[in-house]
Write a protein that holds these residues in place. Sequence first.
Motif, PDB file in Angstrom:
ATOM      1  N   PRO A   1       1.103  -1.272  -0.001  1.00 30.33           N
ATOM      2  CA  PRO A   1      -0.192  -0.007   0.036  1.00 30.33           C
ATOM      3  C   PRO A   1       0.878   1.301   0.172  1.00 30.33           C
ATOM      4  O   PRO A   1       0.287   2.380  -0.483  1.00 30.33           O
ATOM      5  CB  PRO A   1      -0.720  -0.206   1.246  1.00 30.33           C
ATOM      6  N   PHE A   2       2.072   1.168   0.364  1.00 29.88           N
ATOM      7  CA  PHE A   2       2.951   2.417   0.576  1.00 29.88           C
ATOM      8  C   PHE A   2       3.657   2.570  -0.828  1.00 29.88           C
ATOM      9  O   PHE A   2       4.526   3.489  -0.783  1.00 29.88           O
ATOM     10  CB  PHE A   2       3.742   2.434   1.748  1.00 29.88           C
ATOM     11  N   ASN A   3       3.695   1.487  -1.732  1.00 27.67           N
ATOM     12  CA  ASN A   3       4.571   1.588  -2.792  1.00 27.67           C
ATOM     13  C   ASN A   3       3.770   1.455  -3.984  1.00 27.67           C
ATOM     14  O   ASN A   3       4.447   0.632  -5.087  1.00 27.67           O
ATOM     15  CB  ASN A   3       5.783   0.749  -2.757  1.00 27.67           C
ATOM     16  N   ARG A   4       2.754   2.079  -4.327  1.00 23.53           N
ATOM     17  CA  ARG A   4       1.662   1.766  -5.640  1.00 23.53           C
ATOM     18  C   ARG A   4       2.217   2.357  -6.747  1.00 23.53           C
ATOM     19  O   ARG A   4       1.582   1.987  -7.726  1.00 23.53           O
ATOM     20  CB  ARG A   4       0.281   2.373  -5.269  1.00 23.53           C
ATOM     21  N   ASN A   5       3.065   2.936  -6.881  1.00 23.79           N
ATOM     22  CA  ASN A   5       3.763   3.410  -8.209  1.00 23.79           C
ATOM     23  C   ASN A   5       4.312   2.414  -8.983  1.00 23.79           C
ATOM     24  O   ASN A   5       4.998   1.585  -8.489  1.00 23.79           O
ATOM     25  CB  ASN A   5       4.654   4.632  -7.988  1.00 23.79           C
ATOM     26  N   HIS A   6       3.946   2.288 -10.360  1.00 17.63           N
ATOM     27  CA  HIS A   6       4.420   1.067 -11.179  1.00 17.63           C
ATOM     28  C   HIS A   6       5.791   1.616 -11.503  1.00 17.63           C
ATOM     29  O   HIS A   6       6.507   0.982 -12.226  1.00 17.63           O
ATOM     30  CB  HIS A   6       3.572   1.001 -12.365  1.00 17.63           C
ATOM     31  N   GLU A   7       6.381   3.035 -11.619  1.00 16.26           N
ATOM     32  CA  GLU A   7       7.634   3.261 -12.060  1.00 16.26           C
ATOM     33  C   GLU A   7       7.864   4.583 -11.397  1.00 16.26           C
ATOM     34  O   GLU A   7       7.077   5.177 -10.786  1.00 16.26           O
ATOM     35  CB  GLU A   7       7.276   3.535 -13.577  1.00 16.26           C
ATOM     36  N   GLY A   8       9.126   5.018 -11.581  1.00 11.05           N
ATOM     37  CA  GLY A   8       9.608   5.880 -10.867  1.00 11.05           C
ATOM     38  C   GLY A   8      10.041   5.599  -9.375  1.00 11.05           C
ATOM     39  O   GLY A   8       9.474   4.648  -8.965  1.00 11.05           O
ATOM     40  N   CYS A   9      10.593   6.507  -8.652  1.00 12.80           N
ATOM     41  CA  CYS A   9      11.145   6.333  -7.162  1.00 12.80           C
ATOM     42  C   CYS A   9      10.199   6.800  -6.244  1.00 12.80           C
ATOM     43  O   CYS A   9       9.917   5.844  -5.406  1.00 12.80           O
ATOM     44  CB  CYS A   9      12.263   7.134  -7.086  1.00 12.80           C
ATOM     45  N   PHE A  10       9.220   7.575  -6.358  1.00 16.26           N
ATOM     46  CA  PHE A  10       8.409   8.306  -5.201  1.00 16.26           C
ATOM     47  C   PHE A  10       6.886   7.679  -5.574  1.00 16.26           C
ATOM     48  O   PHE A  10       6.408   7.894  -6.347  1.00 16.26           O
ATOM     49  CB  PHE A  10       8.422   9.718  -5.377  1.00 16.26           C
ATOM     50  N   TYR A  11       6.374   7.467  -4.262  1.00 11.39           N
ATOM     51  CA  TYR A  11       4.825   6.918  -4.163  1.00 11.39           C
ATOM     52  C   TYR A  11       4.521   8.041  -3.353  1.00 11.39           C
ATOM     53  O   TYR A  11       4.697   8.208  -2.252  1.00 11.39           O
ATOM     54  CB  TYR A  11       4.509   5.520  -3.927  1.00 11.39           C
ATOM     55  N   THR A  12       3.641   8.945  -3.976  1.00  9.13           N
ATOM     56  CA  THR A  12       2.805  10.128  -2.718  1.00  9.13           C
ATOM     57  C   THR A  12       1.563   9.969  -3.031  1.00  9.13           C
ATOM     58  O   THR A  12       0.898   9.491  -4.032  1.00  9.13           O
ATOM     59  CB  THR A  12       3.387  11.363  -3.406  1.00  9.13           C
ATOM     60  N   SER A  13       0.591  10.007  -2.020  1.00 11.15           N
ATOM     61  CA  SER A  13      -0.637  10.116  -1.949  1.00 11.15           C
ATOM     62  C   SER A  13      -1.173  11.299  -1.414  1.00 11.15           C
ATOM     63  O   SER A  13      -0.536  11.485  -0.413  1.00 11.15           O
ATOM     64  CB  SER A  13      -1.266   9.032  -1.260  1.00 11.15           C
TER      65      SER A  13
ATOM     66  N   LEU B   1       4.758   1.317  13.624  1.00 18.66           N
ATOM     67  CA  LEU B   1       4.661   1.443  12.478  1.00 18.66           C
ATOM     68  C   LEU B   1       3.461   1.191  11.670  1.00 18.66           C
ATOM     69  O   LEU B   1       2.770  -0.076  12.073  1.00 18.66           O
ATOM     70  CB  LEU B   1       5.651   1.120  11.551  1.00 18.66           C
ATOM     71  N   PRO B   2       2.933   1.596  10.582  1.00 11.91           N
ATOM     72  CA  PRO B   2       1.764   1.094   9.733  1.00 11.91           C
ATOM     73  C   PRO B   2       1.772  -0.198   9.423  1.00 11.91           C
ATOM     74  O   PRO B   2       3.004  -0.532   8.886  1.00 11.91           O
ATOM     75  CB  PRO B   2       1.295   2.191   8.880  1.00 11.91           C
ATOM     76  N   PRO B   3       0.882  -1.097   9.132  1.00 10.30           N
ATOM     77  CA  PRO B   3       1.062  -2.606   8.720  1.00 10.30           C
ATOM     78  C   PRO B   3       1.347  -2.584   7.291  1.00 10.30           C
ATOM     79  O   PRO B   3       0.757  -1.444   6.590  1.00 10.30           O
ATOM     80  CB  PRO B   3      -0.221  -3.315   9.043  1.00 10.30           C
ATOM     81  N   VAL B   4       2.446  -3.057   6.671  1.00  7.25           N
ATOM     82  CA  VAL B   4       2.785  -2.905   5.256  1.00  7.25           C
ATOM     83  C   VAL B   4       2.363  -4.028   4.559  1.00  7.25           C
ATOM     84  O   VAL B   4       1.885  -4.003   3.674  1.00  7.25           O
ATOM     85  CB  VAL B   4       4.487  -2.845   5.210  1.00  7.25           C
TER      86      VAL B   4
END
Length: 711
Positions: A109-121, A327-330
């Motif tokens: 849930p914290f790395n939903r981006n398919h490309e690139g480095c950053f996942y932001t929500s 920490l949140p559950p990953v």
Amino acid sequence: MGRTTAKRELAQLGPILNTKRRRVDVASDSASESPVAEIQQLTPSRSLSHPPSFPEQELASAISNATGATNDASNIPVESNDIHVCKPEACDRPIAFADKRAQIADALPFNRNHEGCFYTSKNILKGMVIDGAASPRATITDSVIVTTVGGGRELDAASGQMLRTKDQDQGCRKYGRVMDAFEKRLPVSVVIGSKNPSYPVKPPRSFCFMGFFLVTYVWAEKTVAVDGSLVSEYMARLEKIDPHAKSWWMPAGHDTEPVPVGEFQCDGNSCDSCGKYSKTVYTEGWTCLSMSCPEHFGFERPLNPDGLVYNEAFLLERHDNRDILPLPPVIPTLPVANETSCGTESEFKKGIVCPQCGLCSRRVYWWGWACENESAGCGFTHMVPFTNYPLSSVKDECTVMNTRRQLEHIDASIEHRTTSSGGYSIEMYGFPNSEGLVGGAVAVFRATPETCGMPNGPDELYLNMQNEDLRLRRNPARAKGSRREELTSHFAFNYGAFYKFGVFVNSVGFKDAPAPILAGLAQLDWAQSLGITHLIVDRPLGKSMSLKSKKFNELLALGYFEESTISYHDDGEKELGPTVATLSLGSPAVMRFRPKRKTQLGQEGRSKRGDKPSVISFVLRHGDIVIMHGTDIQRDYEHAVTPCGKLRFALTARFVRPESIESHEERQRAVENGQVPEGIASMAYKGYEEAAADALHTPVEQQALHNLPHD
Ligand SMILES: O=C(O)CCC(=O)C(=O)O
Ligand SMILES: [Fe+2]
């Protein structure tokens, strides 16, 4: 762990800290930050009994088809292991890992981006994927990651790499996100990719979850650009939040005792020139690390910036992060049905982390999840039972859709008019080809409650299809088998003659097709016989508009969960006849057509990438039929469909021309598989009696029929 152990840790990493490297990868810098991209009248639940009754071999081969990988247990597909050959094995295994980036994006849930480095929500940094070499000094220790903030690089044509050619923009969005995470002390989920040269060990898999980290310092440093000039870029130091979480990325035998908070302190100074405080980051001494300062990186004596080494105290300093714990559950819990779910909500299309082996696995199958760890033969499966999605809910979705008028538009280049036949009102759209003639036409048959309720009609089909195993699955749409592999958003299965297109979809002959598929086929054939002679407009017709039609011998069934789509494509394979017909069942959808990049059509309003704006968009509702006719429409235009609801099926029939198939055997098979089994007459959709009457053609149509091109 005392000072000596800490020193040993640094010593082990010595070569890594001191190595001068050139950037070799683009992934961490290249892509957008964007994350990729709605009742209930409960009827008896349908449960597809697939996994329990799914023959093991078929499951294995299906999985291997999904991943494109082999069944050889010794052959774990880690790309880029060549840059890590001399490194030791990892001391432990990550709790979540993946062979493909899309598995991470679907499951974590914290790395939903398919490309690139950053996942932001919502503009908040949630996760990073550190893959590839982005800075000569990028460093990974037991608890600390030093990495470039990325952003603003340019593609170097000679090397094919993303390189920094000028100072990083101080207003750079990525810098803003990292600073925000630093200032607010936000936990950031970090995944490491096997293309990261700073990997301290041999990567266990292509992508591995490292843990939650805190951004503890952000600064600007200079580095040598390809042309020898010095350019400034932002760097970030991240520190593992939970000091007791095992650092699996350390070599076997590594002492995991954490460095106590306060044992090391990295000092610093305020700059005489700009007044800003900077830490003493390098062993070579203090310098101002503020990019805007004239004294930035002005060391006392001239230095090669790429030769700088991080200060020991800077790397060993530890922060008290107890306020951020727990920490949140990953690892998300396995999805389960609730009272209001029907099983096709978007949450059920996300990936899972296999509870048996830890592999992030995508939802490949309509029936549920199967661990994609085929090399280890894991075999874990998980299902969420479906609940029948009633037509009353579909109706509600249509009501919502009707309020969104802007979804429909027609460009002036498209000729259109309406006619009616067979109980349908038919919208007719003529598309100009690149030669200025009508190269194709689209007819949209609008269903009424009466037509939907016909025996073997849309209502019956929709409900029957929900209770049938249609063998739908998602297939690799891009880079099959590689770490960049992406699956289609929708689920598919092919019936009849094999249809070869960009995505490999499994197929069986019509004799093995479930009854609703054959009923859908009958309805599309009926519509074709009714509709094709209405595909006439009073403009000169191109040759591809020949009205020769053939009974369909192929049907592609697509299933759409909530938020599934089919992106822009054409149905213009050379093996196909000129007519393609689709029956829409269930949730409404928006269909769009746009001219292809390579045609002269629709030049106005092109995007930077060359994409043209759509020339027409319309809403498809339950029971509607779309007929595309004329090969030029496939040559010059592409279409996309975006459903707006929880459960939609599309049955698309085509004619695969056997004479276009080179191999004798394949041709034979196409003919056999495309044969509709006898005895399905009871299923034939009869439509309304008036349908047969050619006399229904308007005078304009009759004139145009007269003027048709013949080939
Ligand atoms: O879902 C739809 O209506 C469109 C399907 C389609 O374009 C196709 O199968 O090629
Ligand atoms: Fe299509």
